[in-house]
Design an enzyme around this catalytic site. Structure first.
Site, PDB file in Angstrom:
ATOM      1  N   ASP A  97      10.247   3.786   0.464  1.00 47.24           N
ATOM      2  CA  ASP A  97       9.433   3.836  -0.758  1.00 47.24           C
ATOM      3  C   ASP A  97       7.943   4.085  -0.531  1.00 47.24           C
ATOM      4  O   ASP A  97       7.133   3.807  -1.394  1.00 47.24           O
ATOM      5  CB  ASP A  97       9.578   2.495  -1.491  1.00 47.24           C
ATOM      6  CG  ASP A  97       9.185   1.305  -0.619  1.00 47.24           C
ATOM      7  OD1 ASP A  97       8.518   1.517   0.402  1.00 47.24           O
ATOM      8  OD2 ASP A  97       9.551   0.165  -0.982  1.00 47.24           O
ATOM      9  N   GLU A 119      17.985   3.670   2.320  1.00 47.14           N
ATOM     10  CA  GLU A 119      17.522   2.524   1.513  1.00 47.14           C
ATOM     11  C   GLU A 119      17.278   2.979   0.068  1.00 47.14           C
ATOM     12  O   GLU A 119      16.256   2.689  -0.551  1.00 47.14           O
ATOM     13  CB  GLU A 119      16.268   1.871   2.100  1.00 47.14           C
ATOM     14  CG  GLU A 119      16.072   0.428   1.664  1.00 47.14           C
ATOM     15  CD  GLU A 119      14.830  -0.222   2.262  1.00 47.14           C
ATOM     16  OE1 GLU A 119      13.723  -0.016   1.735  1.00 47.14           O
ATOM     17  OE2 GLU A 119      14.969  -0.961   3.258  1.00 47.14           O
ATOM     18  N   GLU A 133       5.230   1.748  -4.911  1.00 51.22           N
ATOM     19  CA  GLU A 133       6.551   1.948  -4.300  1.00 51.22           C
ATOM     20  C   GLU A 133       7.674   2.148  -5.323  1.00 51.22           C
ATOM     21  O   GLU A 133       8.599   2.928  -5.081  1.00 51.22           O
ATOM     22  CB  GLU A 133       6.893   0.768  -3.373  1.00 51.22           C
ATOM     23  CG  GLU A 133       6.072   0.720  -2.091  1.00 51.22           C
ATOM     24  CD  GLU A 133       4.721   0.044  -2.252  1.00 51.22           C
ATOM     25  OE1 GLU A 133       4.397  -0.413  -3.376  1.00 51.22           O
ATOM     26  OE2 GLU A 133       3.975  -0.046  -1.271  1.00 51.22           O
ATOM     27  N   HIS A 212       0.529  -7.726   2.617  1.00 56.55           N
ATOM     28  CA  HIS A 212      -0.233  -6.471   2.552  1.00 56.55           C
ATOM     29  C   HIS A 212      -0.141  -5.735   1.229  1.00 56.55           C
ATOM     30  O   HIS A 212      -0.828  -4.752   1.010  1.00 56.55           O
ATOM     31  CB  HIS A 212       0.244  -5.526   3.654  1.00 56.55           C
ATOM     32  CG  HIS A 212       1.648  -5.030   3.446  1.00 56.55           C
ATOM     33  ND1 HIS A 212       1.940  -3.965   2.640  1.00 56.55           N
ATOM     34  CD2 HIS A 212       2.833  -5.478   3.898  1.00 56.55           C
ATOM     35  CE1 HIS A 212       3.245  -3.769   2.629  1.00 56.55           C
ATOM     36  NE2 HIS A 212       3.818  -4.671   3.387  1.00 56.55           N
ATOM     37  N   ARG A 214      -0.235  -3.709  -2.143  1.00 65.90           N
ATOM     38  CA  ARG A 214      -1.376  -3.234  -2.936  1.00 65.90           C
ATOM     39  C   ARG A 214      -1.574  -4.018  -4.225  1.00 65.90           C
ATOM     40  O   ARG A 214      -2.701  -4.275  -4.639  1.00 65.90           O
ATOM     41  CB  ARG A 214      -1.171  -1.751  -3.291  1.00 65.90           C
ATOM     42  CG  ARG A 214      -1.791  -0.805  -2.292  1.00 65.90           C
ATOM     43  CD  ARG A 214      -1.519   0.642  -2.718  1.00 65.90           C
ATOM     44  NE  ARG A 214      -2.352   1.573  -1.998  1.00 65.90           N
ATOM     45  CZ  ARG A 214      -2.257   1.848  -0.703  1.00 65.90           C
ATOM     46  NH1 ARG A 214      -1.384   1.208   0.041  1.00 65.90           N
ATOM     47  NH2 ARG A 214      -3.046   2.735  -0.139  1.00 65.90           N
ATOM     48  N   HIS A 245      -2.362  -7.526   8.675  1.00 63.92           N
ATOM     49  CA  HIS A 245      -2.201  -6.078   8.480  1.00 63.92           C
ATOM     50  C   HIS A 245      -3.569  -5.404   8.615  1.00 63.92           C
ATOM     51  O   HIS A 245      -4.587  -5.981   8.235  1.00 63.92           O
ATOM     52  CB  HIS A 245      -1.634  -5.878   7.070  1.00 63.92           C
ATOM     53  CG  HIS A 245      -1.118  -4.497   6.796  1.00 63.92           C
ATOM     54  ND1 HIS A 245      -1.934  -3.415   6.610  1.00 63.92           N
ATOM     55  CD2 HIS A 245       0.143  -4.025   6.664  1.00 63.92           C
ATOM     56  CE1 HIS A 245      -1.205  -2.339   6.376  1.00 63.92           C
ATOM     57  NE2 HIS A 245       0.072  -2.685   6.401  1.00 63.92           N
TER      58      HIS A 245
HETATM   59  C1  UD1 Z   1       1.832   1.249   3.444  1.00 64.34           C
HETATM   60  C2  UD1 Z   1       2.782   1.628   2.309  1.00 64.34           C
HETATM   61  C3  UD1 Z   1       3.598   0.400   1.863  1.00 64.34           C
HETATM   62  C4  UD1 Z   1       4.276  -0.250   3.046  1.00 64.34           C
HETATM   63  C5  UD1 Z   1       3.240  -0.583   4.100  1.00 64.34           C
HETATM   64  C6  UD1 Z   1       3.900  -1.163   5.315  1.00 64.34           C
HETATM   65  C7  UD1 Z   1       2.102   3.345   0.693  1.00 64.34           C
HETATM   66  C8  UD1 Z   1       1.341   3.645  -0.511  1.00 64.34           C
HETATM   67  N1  UD1 Z   1       2.014   2.094   1.152  1.00 64.34           N
HETATM   68  O1  UD1 Z   1       0.834   0.361   2.910  1.00 64.34           O
HETATM   69  O2  UD1 Z   1       4.577   0.834   0.932  1.00 64.34           O
HETATM   70  O3  UD1 Z   1       4.935  -1.419   2.604  1.00 64.34           O
HETATM   71  O4  UD1 Z   1       2.545   0.613   4.486  1.00 64.34           O
HETATM   72  O5  UD1 Z   1       2.976  -1.793   6.154  1.00 64.34           O
HETATM   73  O6  UD1 Z   1       2.774   4.187   1.236  1.00 64.34           O
HETATM   74  N2  UD1 Z   1      -4.322   0.972   8.971  1.00 64.34           N
HETATM   75  C9  UD1 Z   1      -4.741   1.076  10.276  1.00 64.34           C
HETATM   76  N3  UD1 Z   1      -3.802   1.254  11.268  1.00 64.34           N
HETATM   77  C10 UD1 Z   1      -2.480   1.311  11.018  1.00 64.34           C
HETATM   78  C11 UD1 Z   1      -2.046   1.171   9.695  1.00 64.34           C
HETATM   79  C12 UD1 Z   1      -2.972   1.016   8.671  1.00 64.34           C
HETATM   80  O7  UD1 Z   1      -5.931   1.030  10.555  1.00 64.34           O
HETATM   81  O8  UD1 Z   1      -1.686   1.484  11.964  1.00 64.34           O
HETATM   82  C13 UD1 Z   1      -5.330   0.812   7.893  1.00 64.34           C
HETATM   83  C14 UD1 Z   1      -6.092   2.123   7.638  1.00 64.34           C
HETATM   84  O9  UD1 Z   1      -7.415   1.820   7.275  1.00 64.34           O
HETATM   85  C15 UD1 Z   1      -5.340   2.740   6.458  1.00 64.34           C
HETATM   86  C16 UD1 Z   1      -5.037   1.471   5.661  1.00 64.34           C
HETATM   87  O10 UD1 Z   1      -4.682   0.487   6.653  1.00 64.34           O
HETATM   88  O11 UD1 Z   1      -6.096   3.685   5.729  1.00 64.34           O
HETATM   89  C17 UD1 Z   1      -3.973   1.595   4.617  1.00 64.34           C
HETATM   90  O12 UD1 Z   1      -2.776   2.183   5.133  1.00 64.34           O
HETATM   91  P1  UD1 Z   1      -1.697   2.781   4.087  1.00 64.34           P
HETATM   92  O13 UD1 Z   1      -0.504   3.281   4.833  1.00 64.34           O
HETATM   93  O14 UD1 Z   1      -2.358   3.749   3.158  1.00 64.34           O
HETATM   94  O15 UD1 Z   1      -1.316   1.530   3.203  1.00 64.34           O
HETATM   95  P2  UD1 Z   1      -0.582   0.188   3.595  1.00 64.34           P
HETATM   96  O16 UD1 Z   1      -1.244  -0.908   2.840  1.00 64.34           O
HETATM   97  O17 UD1 Z   1      -0.459   0.096   5.063  1.00 64.34           O
HETATM   98  N1  UDP Z   2       6.467  -6.522  11.663  1.00 66.90           N
HETATM   99  C1  UDP Z   2       5.995  -6.282  12.940  1.00 66.90           C
HETATM  100  N2  UDP Z   2       4.806  -6.872  13.337  1.00 66.90           N
HETATM  101  C2  UDP Z   2       4.076  -7.662  12.507  1.00 66.90           C
HETATM  102  C3  UDP Z   2       4.566  -7.880  11.184  1.00 66.90           C
HETATM  103  C4  UDP Z   2       5.763  -7.288  10.795  1.00 66.90           C
HETATM  104  O1  UDP Z   2       6.621  -5.575  13.725  1.00 66.90           O
HETATM  105  O2  UDP Z   2       3.027  -8.174  12.910  1.00 66.90           O
HETATM  106  C5  UDP Z   2       7.729  -5.873  11.248  1.00 66.90           C
HETATM  107  C6  UDP Z   2       8.774  -6.765  10.592  1.00 66.90           C
HETATM  108  O3  UDP Z   2       9.684  -7.253  11.561  1.00 66.90           O
HETATM  109  C7  UDP Z   2       9.443  -5.834   9.583  1.00 66.90           C
HETATM  110  C8  UDP Z   2       8.385  -4.809   9.255  1.00 66.90           C
HETATM  111  O4  UDP Z   2       7.383  -4.926  10.264  1.00 66.90           O
HETATM  112  O5  UDP Z   2      10.547  -5.149  10.156  1.00 66.90           O
HETATM  113  C9  UDP Z   2       7.788  -5.049   7.900  1.00 66.90           C
HETATM  114  O6  UDP Z   2       6.697  -4.211   7.711  1.00 66.90           O
HETATM  115  P1  UDP Z   2       5.642  -4.409   6.555  1.00 66.90           P
HETATM  116  O7  UDP Z   2       5.607  -5.830   6.139  1.00 66.90           O
HETATM  117  O8  UDP Z   2       4.382  -3.773   7.018  1.00 66.90           O
HETATM  118  O9  UDP Z   2       6.199  -3.476   5.391  1.00 66.90           O
HETATM  119  P2  UDP Z   2       7.298  -3.672   4.219  1.00 66.90           P
HETATM  120  O10 UDP Z   2       8.549  -4.143   4.832  1.00 66.90           O
HETATM  121  O11 UDP Z   2       6.736  -4.616   3.227  1.00 66.90           O
HETATM  122  O12 UDP Z   2       7.412  -2.302   3.635  1.00 66.90           O
END
Ligand code: UD1
Ligand code: UDP
Length: 374
Positions: A97, A119, A133, A212, A214, A245
């Site tokens: 999603d 999924e 999502e 994390h 939004r 996160h």
């Molecule tokens: C995204 C997904 C969310 C998912 C989540 C899992 C969208 C809109 N959101 O949210 O559905 O549940 O990932 O974690 O697709 N960043 C880093 N390093 C990383 C990852 C993120 O620095 O490895 C920081 C960056 O500043 C980036 C920000 O986090 O711009 C947001 O990342 P983004 O993927 O846009 O949104 P998430 O909140 O991570």
């Molecule tokens: N996870 C991880 N390291 C962390 C926190 C979570 O590897 O510090 C793993 C967790 O086991 C799960 C996945 O990340 O499989 C969940 O990711 P996240 O919570 O970012 O996204 P969501 O599942 O809400 O989309």
């Protein structure tokens, strides 16, 4: 030979797609399998690629600090075009999603490939929760040719949208495949990092936290942090570990409100194997994550879910999770109930996981092998 392109971009998609990549790779005579990462996440994605030893053929390297949905969506569609033109896949697999899921499914559709959604069929029917999502799932569902649903409840959601029943395959969730393939090794061979963290706990009960979403950014996170602060201050004998996160909208309030509390450790995101180890070490998990609430029951851990509504009703019905939203009092009350009421704790810890048996990827690949044979 069927040409399969598997596209993902964030940590949870990578965890849930890695076992599928490995399953496809068992049949090189049937599939030419390639992986494309959008790298919507970077460090958090790379941790997973390293653990599962997945080497993508294409890496769009798109993550920008503080990225927004407009730029990310546009970049994914634009940057996937040359990959699709180069490989010309018959099938494009997307997961879940995220923005990567939605944008890649549209790009796959534009290319003429059949879109396969892993999924598939989770719904809240509330377009703002989870945001964005829920709408990502609905858009992906419209362009999908084959819907791999984790449960019968998610299949039912798709049937209610008049999706052709023959295009829906119930498989279980691939997150359980990933977990079961890793958990014994992880328990046997803890890394130095988690061994040190464990030593520092001195045998204390552990609450593990992640967050994390939004829709919780802003006031929601402030209420969550206030709850964690109260729990920590009232129960100095327990420890809270919170791998934070990397989203700046999460890092800022968490560090500001929880940075100076003795029994709260704010740490970097853990690599997947370390996170599994920590889940197994924890007494209670408090999270807004989708994946964590699917995994934790397999380890017998009660989960408090910081969401108002859920697209995973199976877990609530099975009694493995309780929805607490971002209501400070409710988070505190339900945490104390689990800490203080042994019967309640035992009851939640012993429930059956509704998300699968670890054989989802086998079912998906078997379906793909048989496709077109009759
Ligand atoms: C995204 C997904 C969310 C998912 C989540 C899992 C969208 C809109 N959101 O949210 O559905 O549940 O990932 O974690 O697709 N960043 C880093 N390093 C990383 C990852 C993120 O620095 O490895 C920081 C960056 O500043 C980036 C920000 O986090 O711009 C947001 O990342 P983004 O993927 O846009 O949104 P998430 O909140 O991570
Ligand atoms: N996870 C991880 N390291 C962390 C926190 C979570 O590897 O510090 C793993 C967790 O086991 C799960 C996945 O990340 O499989 C969940 O990711 P996240 O919570 O970012 O996204 P969501 O599942 O809400 O989309």
């Amino acid at each position: 030979m069927k040409k399969v392109l598997i596209v993902f971009g964030t940590r949870p998609e990578a965890i849930k797609m890695a076992p599928l990549v490995k399953e496809f790779e068992k049949y090189p005579e049937s599939f030419d399998t390639r992986v494309c990462v959008t790298a919507q996440h970077r460090e958090m994605l790379d941790q997973v690629l390293t653990f599962f030893d997945v080497q993508p053929q294409y890496d769009l390297d798109l993550m920008k600090p503080g990225q927004d949905l407009y730029g990310l969506t546009a970049a994914i569609i634009t940057e996937l075009k040359p990959v699709l033109e180069d490989f010309k896949p018959d099938f494009v697999f997307v997961h879940g999603d995220t923005t990567t899921t939605m944008a890649s499914s549209i790009a796959g559709f534009y290319s003429g490939a059949k879109v396969c959604h892993i999924e598939a069929g989770l719904r809240t029917h509330n377009k703002y929760a989870p945001f964005p999502e829920e709408i990502n799932r609905q858009i992906t569902g419209r362009v999908t040719d084959f819907h791999f649903s984790p449960t019968e409840a998610s299949q039912e959601n798709l049937l209610r949208e008049n999706i052709d029943p023959k295009s829906i395959i119930v498989t279980g969730n691939t997150v359980i495949d990933a977990l079961l393939q890793s958990v014994e090794k992880v328990k046997r061979e803890p890394s130095d990092l988690v061994s040190d963290l464990d030593k520092g706990l001195n045998g204390a009960s552990l609450i593990l936290v992640t967050g994390h979403r939004r829709e919780n950014h802003g006031d929601g996170f402030i209420r969550i942090c206030e709850a964690l602060k109260t729990i920590a201050l009232h129960r100095p004998e327990l420890e809270i570990i919170y791998p934070v996160h990397l989203n700046p909208k999460v890092l800022e309030p968490v560090n500001r409100i929880l940075g100076d509390i003795n029994n709260i450790q704010l740490i970097n995101p853990l690599a997947y194997h370390d996170f599994i180890w920590m889940m197994d070490r924890a007494k209670i998990i408090i999270t807004d994550s989708g994946g964590v609430q699917e995994e934790a029951p397999s380890l017998g851990k009660p989960v408090l879910v910081m969401r108002e509504t859920t697209e995973r009703p199976e877990a609530v019905d099975a009694g493995t999770v309780i929805l607490v939203g971002t209501d400070t009092d409710k988070i505190i009350r339900e945490t104390f109930a689990l800490l203080d009421d042994e019967e309640h704790f035992k009851e939640m810890s012993s429930r059956h996981n509704p998300y699968g048996d670890g054989k989802a990827c086998g079912r998906i690949v078997r379906f793909m092998r048989e496709l077109g044979e009759n």
